[in-house]
Scaffold this active site. Structure first.
Site, mmCIF file in Angstrom:
data_model
loop_
_atom_site.group_PDB
_atom_site.id
_atom_site.type_symbol
_atom_site.label_atom_id
_atom_site.label_comp_id
_atom_site.label_asym_id
_atom_site.label_seq_id
_atom_site.Cartn_x
_atom_site.Cartn_y
_atom_site.Cartn_z
ATOM 1 N N GLN A 69 24.090 0.288 15.977
ATOM 2 C CA GLN A 69 25.550 0.454 16.040
ATOM 3 C C GLN A 69 26.136 -0.133 17.325
ATOM 4 O O GLN A 69 27.158 0.349 17.821
ATOM 5 C CB GLN A 69 25.908 1.941 15.912
ATOM 6 N N SER A 70 25.503 -1.145 17.852
ATOM 7 C CA SER A 70 25.937 -1.725 19.128
ATOM 8 C C SER A 70 27.367 -2.287 19.077
ATOM 9 O O SER A 70 27.692 -3.135 18.244
ATOM 10 C CB SER A 70 24.963 -2.852 19.490
ATOM 11 N N ASN A 71 28.188 -1.821 20.010
ATOM 12 C CA ASN A 71 29.540 -2.393 20.157
ATOM 13 C C ASN A 71 29.447 -3.811 20.709
ATOM 14 O O ASN A 71 30.242 -4.682 20.354
ATOM 15 C CB ASN A 71 30.362 -1.534 21.121
#
Ligand SMILES: Cc1ncc(COP(=O)(O)O)c(C=O)c1O
Length: 322
Positions: A69-71
């Site tokens: 879920q890396s921004n």
């Protein structure tokens, strides 16, 4: 090396007072979550410099890595799409990724990024894994540019040096006691610290760590600052004693929410500000405790974004709301 001219995609972000929280301290938010829609959050400032470096080196393909879920990975996918580069994301997953895409991952895929899932063990040696990936791409005739986790290196940190410069007048005029940010890969804090030193600001700078340890980040932030000072000939020094990190808010680990942070998210959302459970929710909660201990009167919290990840945490957030 001369300072690079960033590839500007972000819009200027305001500083707004957060009113309505029952707390004796006045809290101002640097709204970096408002810097753009799909690029919302802190990664864009770093990428504006990293992409400038990539263009200077005439590369055509981005490789980067992060948790699923890396921004940072989502923002990289947006930059790649806007600049016409191919984008390869190495995403860390504990188990097999969900069959239904959500949050940042959904956007990565919609934006056309090429996804490779890697294990936590591979992520431990991510630099080597990315180097191997780059070799494969080179054999296929591509010119890859590897961006480290979170865009956190001496080039990416320039984005947050700019942010501190933008806030300098406000900090002086309002006599701000302290600036706070979440620390996940260290680049935001490192850039702010460089900016604080270059602008000779007396303000305290506190980073709330949301993974790993204080020792790990002191080492990492110190290295990013030293590399930046050498690369760009900044007339400053950064010592370990200049780095002020706050521990105690990681909980059970990276990306594992806990009730106090979730309650903080719920409370702040009623004032129109969305925090999330991985970075800003934990950091904001940590800041509320830390300002009390230090009796600060006015502080700035850097809102580093991350809104899309709330959709990946919909179950735990729903439970809190109920
Ligand atoms: C929303 C958000 N806030 C804060 C951070 C922490 O910033 P940094 O990685 O520069 O320490 C990150 C990324 O790690 C993030 O995605």
């Amino acid at each position: 090396m001369a300072i690079l001219k960033p590839v500007r995609i972000t819009t200027t972000t305001p500083i707004e007072e957060l009113r309505g929280l029952k707390t004796p301290v006045r809290i101002f938010l640097k709204r970096d979550d408002l810097n753009g829609l799909l690029i919302s959050g802190n990664k864009a400032r770093k990428l504006e410099y990293l992409i400038a470096d990539m263009k200077r080196k005439k590369c055509d393909t981005i490789i980067t890595c992060g948790p699923v879920q890396s921004n940072h990975c989502r923002t990289t996918a947006v930059f790649a799409q806007q600049c016409g580069f191919e984008c390869h994301l190495l995403l860390r997953v504990r188990k097999k990724p969900c069959k239904i895409y959500t949050g940042n991952l959904l956007l990565d895929i919609l934006l056309g990024a090429k996804i490779t899932y890697i294990t936590p063990e591979q992520y431990q040696r991510r630099l080597a894994v990315m180097a191997q990936y780059a070799r494969i791409l080179r054999k296929k005739g591509r010119k890859p540019y590897s961006i480290p986790e979170g865009g956190s290196n001496e080039i990416g940190s320039l984005g947050y040096l700019d942010c501190m410069r933008e806030m300098a007048d406000f900090i002086k005029r309002q006599r701000i006691d302290a600036v706070y940010c979440a620390v996940g890969s260290g680049g935001t804090y490192a850039g702010l610290l460089l900016g604080k030193k270059l602008c000779r600001l007396a303000v305290h700078l506190h980073g709330i760590i949301i993974c790993d340890t204080v020792e790990y980040f002191e080492e990492k932030i110190s290295k990013i600052c030293t590399d930046a000072i050498h690369t760009f000939n900044f007339p400053i020094n950064v010592a370990r004693k200049d780095i002020h990190l706050v521990d105690g808010y990681v909980g059970d680990g990276y990306g594992i929410p806990y009730p106090e942070a979730l309650k903080t998210i719920k409370c702040v959302a009623k004032l129109g500000i969305i925090l999330e459970p991985v970075y800003t929710g934990k950091a904001f909660y940590g800041m509320l405790n830390h300002v009390k201990e230090n009796r600060y009167k006015k502080v700035i919290f850097i809102h580093t974004g991350g809104i899309f990840s709330i959709f990946a945490f919909n179950k735990v957030i729903t439970d809190t709301l109920r």
